[in-house]
Design a protein around this motif. Structure first.
Motif, PDB file in Angstrom:
ATOM      1  N   PHE A  25       0.833  -1.199   0.000  1.00 16.53           N
ATOM      2  CA  PHE A  25       0.000   0.000   0.000  1.00 16.53           C
ATOM      3  C   PHE A  25       0.871   1.254   0.000  1.00 16.53           C
ATOM      4  O   PHE A  25       0.626   2.203  -0.751  1.00 16.53           O
ATOM      5  CB  PHE A  25      -0.921  -0.033   1.235  1.00 16.53           C
ATOM      6  CG  PHE A  25      -1.568   1.278   1.543  1.00 16.53           C
ATOM      7  CD1 PHE A  25      -2.541   1.803   0.696  1.00 16.53           C
ATOM      8  CD2 PHE A  25      -1.207   2.008   2.678  1.00 16.53           C
ATOM      9  CE1 PHE A  25      -3.135   3.018   0.982  1.00 16.53           C
ATOM     10  CE2 PHE A  25      -1.797   3.223   2.958  1.00 16.53           C
ATOM     11  CZ  PHE A  25      -2.758   3.732   2.107  1.00 16.53           C
ATOM     12  N   VAL A  26       1.902   1.243   0.828  1.00 14.32           N
ATOM     13  CA  VAL A  26       2.775   2.419   0.913  1.00 14.32           C
ATOM     14  C   VAL A  26       3.466   2.664  -0.432  1.00 14.32           C
ATOM     15  O   VAL A  26       3.536   3.801  -0.920  1.00 14.32           O
ATOM     16  CB  VAL A  26       3.811   2.249   2.046  1.00 14.32           C
ATOM     17  CG1 VAL A  26       4.867   3.351   1.976  1.00 14.32           C
ATOM     18  CG2 VAL A  26       3.115   2.270   3.398  1.00 14.32           C
ATOM     19  N   LEU A  30       0.979   4.036  -2.835  1.00 12.52           N
ATOM     20  CA  LEU A  30       0.608   5.389  -2.401  1.00 12.52           C
ATOM     21  C   LEU A  30       1.661   6.396  -2.850  1.00 12.52           C
ATOM     22  O   LEU A  30       1.349   7.468  -3.384  1.00 12.52           O
ATOM     23  CB  LEU A  30       0.448   5.419  -0.880  1.00 12.52           C
ATOM     24  CG  LEU A  30       0.050   6.773  -0.289  1.00 12.52           C
ATOM     25  CD1 LEU A  30      -1.373   7.119  -0.696  1.00 12.52           C
ATOM     26  CD2 LEU A  30       0.174   6.766   1.237  1.00 12.52           C
ATOM     27  N   VAL A  31       2.943   6.017  -2.620  1.00 13.33           N
ATOM     28  CA  VAL A  31       4.029   6.930  -3.017  1.00 13.33           C
ATOM     29  C   VAL A  31       3.986   7.184  -4.523  1.00 13.33           C
ATOM     30  O   VAL A  31       4.067   8.334  -4.974  1.00 13.33           O
ATOM     31  CB  VAL A  31       5.396   6.354  -2.593  1.00 13.33           C
ATOM     32  CG1 VAL A  31       6.535   7.134  -3.256  1.00 13.33           C
ATOM     33  CG2 VAL A  31       5.539   6.392  -1.081  1.00 13.33           C
ATOM     34  N   THR A  42       1.456   7.006  -6.480  1.00 13.59           N
ATOM     35  CA  THR A  42       0.298   7.834  -6.801  1.00 13.59           C
ATOM     36  C   THR A  42       0.580   9.301  -6.495  1.00 13.59           C
ATOM     37  O   THR A  42       0.246  10.201  -7.275  1.00 13.59           O
ATOM     38  CB  THR A  42      -0.928   7.358  -5.998  1.00 13.59           C
ATOM     39  OG1 THR A  42      -1.057   5.953  -6.165  1.00 13.59           O
ATOM     40  CG2 THR A  42      -2.180   8.049  -6.458  1.00 13.59           C
ATOM     41  N   LEU A  43       1.209   9.533  -5.331  1.00 19.45           N
ATOM     42  CA  LEU A  43       1.521  10.915  -4.962  1.00 19.45           C
ATOM     43  C   LEU A  43       2.479  11.543  -5.967  1.00 19.45           C
ATOM     44  O   LEU A  43       2.309  12.697  -6.361  1.00 19.45           O
ATOM     45  CB  LEU A  43       2.121  10.966  -3.549  1.00 19.45           C
ATOM     46  CG  LEU A  43       1.140  10.628  -2.426  1.00 19.45           C
ATOM     47  CD1 LEU A  43       1.850  10.661  -1.072  1.00 19.45           C
ATOM     48  CD2 LEU A  43      -0.031  11.616  -2.434  1.00 19.45           C
TER      49      LEU A  43
END
Lengths: 363, 292
Positions: free
Chosen positions: B270-271, B274-275, B277-278
């Motif tokens: 997930f992390v 997420l990174v 995506t950011l």
């Protein structure tokens, strides 16, 4: 020698004829304006000269070289697009430099020439900006700088001023003419704006529906339009054109507009007589018409309204058959009251006669 | 009740159904996953699980098994993403011209978008079959170990399958990017003296950079989440050679029954996503629009 000669050039897209059998010669150091309404084929002509479109007929020469099969990049032309077509990811400097880089000009020479072009167009302080950070007028100048930087054989400009506001357009027009003179450049300039054409062109080539209508100096085209299209297209407000029938009486030739029979001016009688025409369109420019209280050899009309423009006024009159004509007169003249009956006269030397069937100029 | 109050009530009422669905299928599992990660799963079902705090994170994330799986995943991303983009761009450039029947090519090139992972995996599985596979024959490996069972080649062939599966999307993204480049830029470059190669390098590539960037990030996210083709082709084998993160999570839960370990890995994944995506959101705003 960098004139451009088009001989019998045509372009057909599928079934549509965009340009038909065009003969046109652009002289060395000349600014030739291609003028016409949208869709008349003027841009297609420019794009064929540039090599972006392949003509389906005829021959295009730049200087002494037939370029029909020459790639755009090898034609040594520069083009200014209506959208400017600046490379958005490059700085102003890189944009101006691009044609030199593409042609492998050595680095030092490039910097020099970019500097020179930027100075010429007042862009030195914007060299490190991106196009998105510039105003419309500045972008336009970058497009011009990119064109002049390489000193090509000729410049092709496709409505380069149409994205500018009216004030800036007028100012840039003057600058462009000045630039052309300083560079002694050969320029083919496409526009639909007759003011640009009249003020900038050494000669104007007027096109309609893919067909060249007339080529000549601005004054020439204005004074002696070759046909009805040119007559109506050039001039604001446009030329008044009135259709009538030729009558051969005992005293000579006359032309009948509804109830009124007017003598045909002596200057054109011979030509009309020789042509054997029965239908004639008579054209007269608004500034050559005058409103008089009454008079012989004058058209009766009713004043519809008067437009005051400050330096002049336009008297819009209705003829008995319902057609509107415009009279242009100085603002110091008394404006006739609306709904009043007047008569309109014009000096014979200012009348243009066109064939009622073909629209071609008779005299 | 005030008008504002009524409006608000209506608003909540309208949001409620989707809130329920999200709650049951996203928010609750998401929260539950964190709870699982903080508890050690008992060796036998039925025993109470024990709270161990962040202890389990250290154990799992430092384990040889996790690191190997992460390495495999990164290799998988590296094998699939750049090649996929380059091939997609190549096809898009080829199909970006006005020719009769070019629509047929465009349809063919983008067709893998409409092919399910399962179906295309089965196709490749057959082609790579050690006895009857056509590719096996072409590779001159008939009768020997299947390329999918060879630890040296398994990941490469899973990657090839994946590239093929994602090619349609890559092609569509690149085609869309190409179509957004104004024609007059190419024409200007042409008149300015740039040949085909210079136009590609100085106009196409820079103008495509937002699309390329988007494709790279989205492709990476997809690669990090790849599961179907691995399950069908290799089941994570041989010897963990294709045991990407998602697959190892799946195995932890459904083979080993160790929900706690799986939960920790899921959080790690997930992390990572997420990174990515950011990064995409951050750069997208900066780079995508070349306002003219």
């Amino acid at each position: 020698m960098s004139g451009i000669t088009l001989t019998g050039v045509g372009k057909t897209f599928d079934q549509t004829v965009a340009v038909a059998d065009l003969d046109l010669a652009v002289e060395d150091h000349e600014l030739l304006v291609l003028l016409g309404p949208s869709g008349c084929g003027k841009s297609t002509v420019l794009r064929m000269i540039a090599g972006l479109e392949q003509p389906t007929a005829g021959e295009i020469r730049i200087g002494d070289r037939v370029v029909n099969d020459v790639e755009p990049k090898d034609r040594d032309l520069a083009m200014v697009f209506q959208s400017y077509a600046l490379y958005p990811h490059m700085t102003v400097r890189a944009n101006i430099e691009f044609p030199l880089r593409a042609r492998k000009v050595p680095k030092e020479r490039r910097a020099e020439q970019v500097q020179e072009a930027a100075e010429m167009l007042g862009l030195t302080e914007y060299l490190d900006r991106k196009p998105a950070q510039l105003s419309g007028g500045q972008r336009q100048r970058v497009a011009l700088a990119r064109a002049v930087v390489r000193r090509p054989l000729a410049f092709l400009m496709d409505e380069p001023l149409s994205n500018l506001d009216a004030k800036l357009r007028a100012a840039t027009r003057v600058e462009l003419v000045d630039l052309q003179r300083r560079l002694e450049a050969t320029v083919v300039y496409v526009t639909h704006d007759q003011v640009e054409a009249m003020t900038m062109g050494h000669r104007i080539a007027i096109m309609d529906r893919g067909v060249l209508q007339q080529v000549g100096s601005p004054q020439d085209v204005y004074d002696r339009p070759a046909n009805l299209f040119v007559a109506r297209f050039i001039g604001t407000p446009p030329m008044n054109t009135i259709r009538g029938t030729v009558e051969r009486g005992d005293g000579g030739l006359g032309i009948r507009f509804d109830a009124v029979l007017l003598p045909i001016p002596i200057e054109v009688v011979a030509a009309v007589d020789a042509s054997g025409l029965t239908e004639l369109v008579v054209g007269v420019r608004p500034e050559h018409l005058a409103v008089v209280a009454d008079g012989t050899g004058a058209l009766p009309a009713t004043v519809e309204l008067v437009e005051h423009l400050g330096h002049e006024q336009h008297v819009v009159c209705r003829l008995p058959d319902g057609q509107l004509v415009t009279v242009r007169q100085g603002s110091h003249r008394p404006a006739p009251p609306a709904r009043s009956s007047v008569r309109l006269v014009a000096a014979a030397e200012h009348l243009h006669c066109f064939d009622g069937a073909t629209g071609e100029r008779v005299a | 009740m005030s008008r504002r109050g009524r409006d608000a009530l209506l608003g909540y009422a309208l949001v409620l159904p989707s809130l329920l669905i999200f709650g049951v299928f996203v928010f609750y599992p998401f929260g539950r996953n964190f709870w699982l990660a903080l508890h050690r799963t008992p060796p036998f079902p039925g025993l109470p699980s024990k709270y161990v705090g962040l202890h389990q994170f250290g154990d799992v994330l430092g384990s040889e098994e996790f690191l190997k799986s992460l390495r495999v995943t990164l290799l998988f991303v590296l094998y699939t993403v750049p090649t996929g983009i380059v091939l997609g761009l190549l096809l898009a450039v080829l199909a970006h011209r006005e020719l009769k029947g070019i629509g047929v090519y465009r349809t063919v090139f983008s067709s893998t978008v409409a092919t399910s992972v399962a179906a295309s995996s089965v196709i490749f599985f057959t082609l790579l079959n050690p006895q009857v596979g056509l590719f096996t024959y072409w590779l001159g490996r008939s009768g020997s170990l299947s390329v999918l069972q060879d630890p040296k080649t398994a990941l490469i062939f899973v990657s090839i399958t994946t590239i093929w599966q994602n090619l349609g999307l890559s092609f569509i993204l690149m085609s869309a990017g190409l179509q957004s480049v104004p024609d007059d830029l190419y024409e200007a470059a042409e008149v300015d003296g740039a040949g085909a190669r210079a136009r590609f390098r100085h106009v196409t590539l820079p103008m495509l950079s937002p699309a390329l960037f988007f494709a790279a990030v989205v492709g990476s996210i997809m690669a990090f989440q790849a599961f179907g083709q691995i399950d069908l082709l290799t089941e994570g084998g041989p010897n963990g050679a294709t045991n990407v993160l998602v697959y190892s999570i799946y195995r932890d839960v459904f083979t080993s029954g160790n929900d706690g370990v799986a939960a920790v890995k899921a959080i790690a994944l997930f992390v990572i996503v997420l990174v990515l995506t950011l990064v995409q959101l951050r750069f997208a705003e900066k780079r995508v629009s070349y306002a003219r």
